[in-house]
Write a protein that holds these residues in place. Structure first.
Motif, PDB file in Angstrom:
ATOM      1  N   LEU A  64     -30.029   5.702  47.724  1.00 47.65           N
ATOM      2  CA  LEU A  64     -29.822   6.972  47.033  1.00 47.65           C
ATOM      3  C   LEU A  64     -30.844   8.015  47.482  1.00 47.65           C
ATOM      4  O   LEU A  64     -30.510   9.174  47.682  1.00 47.65           O
ATOM      5  CB  LEU A  64     -29.951   6.784  45.513  1.00 47.65           C
ATOM      6  N   ILE A  65     -32.082   7.575  47.607  1.00 49.92           N
ATOM      7  CA  ILE A  65     -33.176   8.484  47.917  1.00 49.92           C
ATOM      8  C   ILE A  65     -33.133   8.919  49.382  1.00 49.92           C
ATOM      9  O   ILE A  65     -33.395  10.082  49.703  1.00 49.92           O
ATOM     10  CB  ILE A  65     -34.527   7.810  47.590  1.00 49.92           C
ATOM     11  N   GLY A  66     -32.783   7.984  50.283  1.00 47.08           N
ATOM     12  CA  GLY A  66     -32.805   8.251  51.712  1.00 47.08           C
ATOM     13  C   GLY A  66     -31.988   9.455  52.151  1.00 47.08           C
ATOM     14  O   GLY A  66     -32.523  10.359  52.802  1.00 47.08           O
ATOM     15  N   PRO A  67     -30.689   9.518  51.841  1.00 51.28           N
ATOM     16  CA  PRO A  67     -29.903  10.675  52.272  1.00 51.28           C
ATOM     17  C   PRO A  67     -30.399  11.991  51.676  1.00 51.28           C
ATOM     18  O   PRO A  67     -30.418  13.021  52.348  1.00 51.28           O
ATOM     19  CB  PRO A  67     -28.486  10.364  51.779  1.00 51.28           C
ATOM     20  N   PHE A  68     -30.823  11.935  50.416  1.00 48.62           N
ATOM     21  CA  PHE A  68     -31.325  13.146  49.762  1.00 48.62           C
ATOM     22  C   PHE A  68     -32.580  13.651  50.471  1.00 48.62           C
ATOM     23  O   PHE A  68     -32.671  14.822  50.848  1.00 48.62           O
ATOM     24  CB  PHE A  68     -31.610  12.854  48.280  1.00 48.62           C
ATOM     25  N   LEU A  69     -33.558  12.750  50.660  1.00 49.88           N
ATOM     26  CA  LEU A  69     -34.798  13.153  51.327  1.00 49.88           C
ATOM     27  C   LEU A  69     -34.559  13.524  52.782  1.00 49.88           C
ATOM     28  O   LEU A  69     -35.190  14.447  53.308  1.00 49.88           O
ATOM     29  CB  LEU A  69     -35.840  12.038  51.233  1.00 49.88           C
ATOM     30  N   GLY A  70     -33.659  12.812  53.447  1.00 54.46           N
ATOM     31  CA  GLY A  70     -33.346  13.134  54.837  1.00 54.46           C
ATOM     32  C   GLY A  70     -32.784  14.538  54.977  1.00 54.46           C
ATOM     33  O   GLY A  70     -33.188  15.300  55.864  1.00 54.46           O
ATOM     34  N   ALA A  71     -31.845  14.893  54.096  1.00 53.47           N
ATOM     35  CA  ALA A  71     -31.278  16.247  54.137  1.00 53.47           C
ATOM     36  C   ALA A  71     -32.343  17.285  53.795  1.00 53.47           C
ATOM     37  O   ALA A  71     -32.419  18.341  54.433  1.00 53.47           O
ATOM     38  CB  ALA A  71     -30.102  16.348  53.164  1.00 53.47           C
ATOM     39  N   LEU A  72     -33.170  16.986  52.813  1.00 54.51           N
ATOM     40  CA  LEU A  72     -34.227  17.914  52.408  1.00 54.51           C
ATOM     41  C   LEU A  72     -35.207  18.134  53.559  1.00 54.51           C
ATOM     42  O   LEU A  72     -35.539  19.283  53.897  1.00 54.51           O
ATOM     43  CB  LEU A  72     -34.953  17.375  51.173  1.00 54.51           C
ATOM     44  N   ILE A  73     -35.670  17.064  54.182  1.00 55.46           N
ATOM     45  CA  ILE A  73     -36.618  17.176  55.295  1.00 55.46           C
ATOM     46  C   ILE A  73     -35.964  17.884  56.482  1.00 55.46           C
ATOM     47  O   ILE A  73     -36.581  18.756  57.114  1.00 55.46           O
ATOM     48  CB  ILE A  73     -37.155  15.782  55.688  1.00 55.46           C
ATOM     49  N   GLY A  74     -34.717  17.554  56.776  1.00 52.70           N
ATOM     50  CA  GLY A  74     -34.010  18.214  57.877  1.00 52.70           C
ATOM     51  C   GLY A  74     -33.882  19.705  57.662  1.00 52.70           C
ATOM     52  O   GLY A  74     -34.111  20.503  58.576  1.00 52.70           O
ATOM     53  N   GLU A  75     -33.545  20.095  56.462  1.00 52.17           N
ATOM     54  CA  GLU A  75     -33.406  21.522  56.161  1.00 52.17           C
ATOM     55  C   GLU A  75     -34.756  22.232  56.177  1.00 52.17           C
ATOM     56  O   GLU A  75     -34.847  23.381  56.595  1.00 52.17           O
ATOM     57  CB  GLU A  75     -32.717  21.724  54.811  1.00 52.17           C
ATOM     58  N   LEU A  76     -35.804  21.546  55.723  1.00 58.65           N
ATOM     59  CA  LEU A  76     -37.134  22.159  55.763  1.00 58.65           C
ATOM     60  C   LEU A  76     -37.632  22.293  57.205  1.00 58.65           C
ATOM     61  O   LEU A  76     -38.374  23.233  57.522  1.00 58.65           O
ATOM     62  CB  LEU A  76     -38.124  21.360  54.913  1.00 58.65           C
ATOM     63  N   LEU A  77     -37.224  21.364  58.080  1.00 60.37           N
ATOM     64  CA  LEU A  77     -37.558  21.512  59.497  1.00 60.37           C
ATOM     65  C   LEU A  77     -36.810  22.699  60.109  1.00 60.37           C
ATOM     66  O   LEU A  77     -37.338  23.393  60.971  1.00 60.37           O
ATOM     67  CB  LEU A  77     -37.218  20.231  60.267  1.00 60.37           C
ATOM     68  N   PHE A  78     -35.597  22.931  59.648  1.00 59.13           N
ATOM     69  CA  PHE A  78     -34.789  24.036  60.147  1.00 59.13           C
ATOM     70  C   PHE A  78     -35.348  25.380  59.677  1.00 59.13           C
ATOM     71  O   PHE A  78     -35.479  26.318  60.448  1.00 59.13           O
ATOM     72  CB  PHE A  78     -33.333  23.870  59.702  1.00 59.13           C
ATOM     73  N   ASP A  79     -35.666  25.466  58.391  1.00 52.56           N
ATOM     74  CA  ASP A  79     -36.190  26.709  57.802  1.00 52.56           C
ATOM     75  C   ASP A  79     -37.180  26.336  56.711  1.00 52.56           C
ATOM     76  O   ASP A  79     -36.794  26.093  55.562  1.00 52.56           O
ATOM     77  CB  ASP A  79     -35.038  27.539  57.231  1.00 52.56           C
ATOM     78  N   SER A  80     -38.448  26.300  57.061  1.00 54.92           N
ATOM     79  CA  SER A  80     -39.472  25.816  56.130  1.00 54.92           C
ATOM     80  C   SER A  80     -39.746  26.777  54.987  1.00 54.92           C
ATOM     81  O   SER A  80     -40.378  26.407  54.002  1.00 54.92           O
ATOM     82  CB  SER A  80     -40.773  25.514  56.888  1.00 54.92           C
ATOM     83  N   LYS A  81     -39.262  27.992  55.074  1.00 50.47           N
ATOM     84  CA  LYS A  81     -39.542  28.975  54.024  1.00 50.47           C
ATOM     85  C   LYS A  81     -38.491  28.986  52.914  1.00 50.47           C
ATOM     86  O   LYS A  81     -38.742  29.430  51.824  1.00 50.47           O
ATOM     87  CB  LYS A  81     -39.657  30.372  54.642  1.00 50.47           C
ATOM     88  N   ASN A  82     -37.294  28.490  53.198  1.00 58.40           N
ATOM     89  CA  ASN A  82     -36.196  28.563  52.235  1.00 58.40           C
ATOM     90  C   ASN A  82     -36.039  27.214  51.524  1.00 58.40           C
ATOM     91  O   ASN A  82     -35.172  26.412  51.857  1.00 58.40           O
ATOM     92  CB  ASN A  82     -34.909  28.962  52.960  1.00 58.40           C
ATOM     93  N   HIS A  83     -36.864  26.996  50.513  1.00 57.92           N
ATOM     94  CA  HIS A  83     -36.841  25.722  49.784  1.00 57.92           C
ATOM     95  C   HIS A  83     -35.573  25.579  48.931  1.00 57.92           C
ATOM     96  O   HIS A  83     -35.066  24.475  48.757  1.00 57.92           O
ATOM     97  CB  HIS A  83     -38.078  25.591  48.891  1.00 57.92           C
ATOM     98  N   GLY A  84     -35.077  26.674  48.405  1.00 54.14           N
ATOM     99  CA  GLY A  84     -33.871  26.626  47.579  1.00 54.14           C
ATOM    100  C   GLY A  84     -32.661  26.158  48.363  1.00 54.14           C
ATOM    101  O   GLY A  84     -31.870  25.338  47.881  1.00 54.14           O
TER     102      GLY A  84
END
Length: 166
Positions: free
Chosen positions: A103-123
């Motif tokens: 459960l945690i893996g896909p959520f954190l993976g998407a979160l980390i991937g998106e933060l790598l893409f745009d580290s300023k847009n946390h929302g």
């Protein structure tokens, strides 16, 4: 021998339902094995149409199981980084020895991937990660539904041929 196949098939059905919630166990595939074992008995004549159709459904569900969480990420505004993060997180989550890693893996993976893409847009990153989680829940529900339908088919066949089985 028929009773043994019937018992093993029923156990496969129960493990299949459990496997629809645990990504380590391929739930629909195990449920299909239960149906196939039932058709191996001498009492129930083989129906290759039912076996083929249910097998194709298992193949489709297996493919969807790996694509729905990524599509959830995409639907909720995720980038390719988030989609890749979801897929990598799913694999790491399954293999990681932590509780509820699947459960945690896909959520954190998407979160980390998106933060790598745009580290300023946390929302946006959190929204895409939520889409991954919702996609995982949808995939789990579909697997559970298929496993329950296979159990209903199993029980129906046993009931239909109960005089020959017992």
């Amino acid at each position: 021998m028929d009773v043994l196949l019937l018992i093993i098939g029923f156990v496969c059905m129960l493990i299949g339902i459990l496997g629809s919630f645990l990504p380590v166990l391929p739930g629909p595939s195990i449920s299909w094995v239960g149906i196939a074992l039932l058709y191996l008995t001498k009492a129930i004549p083989a129906n290759y149409w039912v076996l083929s159709i249910t097998f194709v459904i298992v193949l489709i569900i297996t493919v969807l199981d790996y694509t729905i969480p990524a599509q959830g990420t995409k639907r909720f505004g995720g980038s390719k980084y988030g989609i890749w993060g979801t897929n990598i997180g799913l694999i790491v989550g399954i293999l990681a020895p932590i509780p509820f890693g699947f459960l945690i893996g896909p959520f954190l993976g998407a979160l980390i991937g998106e933060l790598l893409f745009d580290s300023k847009n946390h929302g946006r990153a959190l929204k895409a990660a939520s889409g991954s989680f919702i996609g995982f829940l949808a995939s789990t529900f579909i697997q559970f539904l298929i496993c329950v339908l296979y159990l209903i088919l199993f029980v129906h066949l046993v009931w239909q041929y109960k005089t020959q089985l017992f």
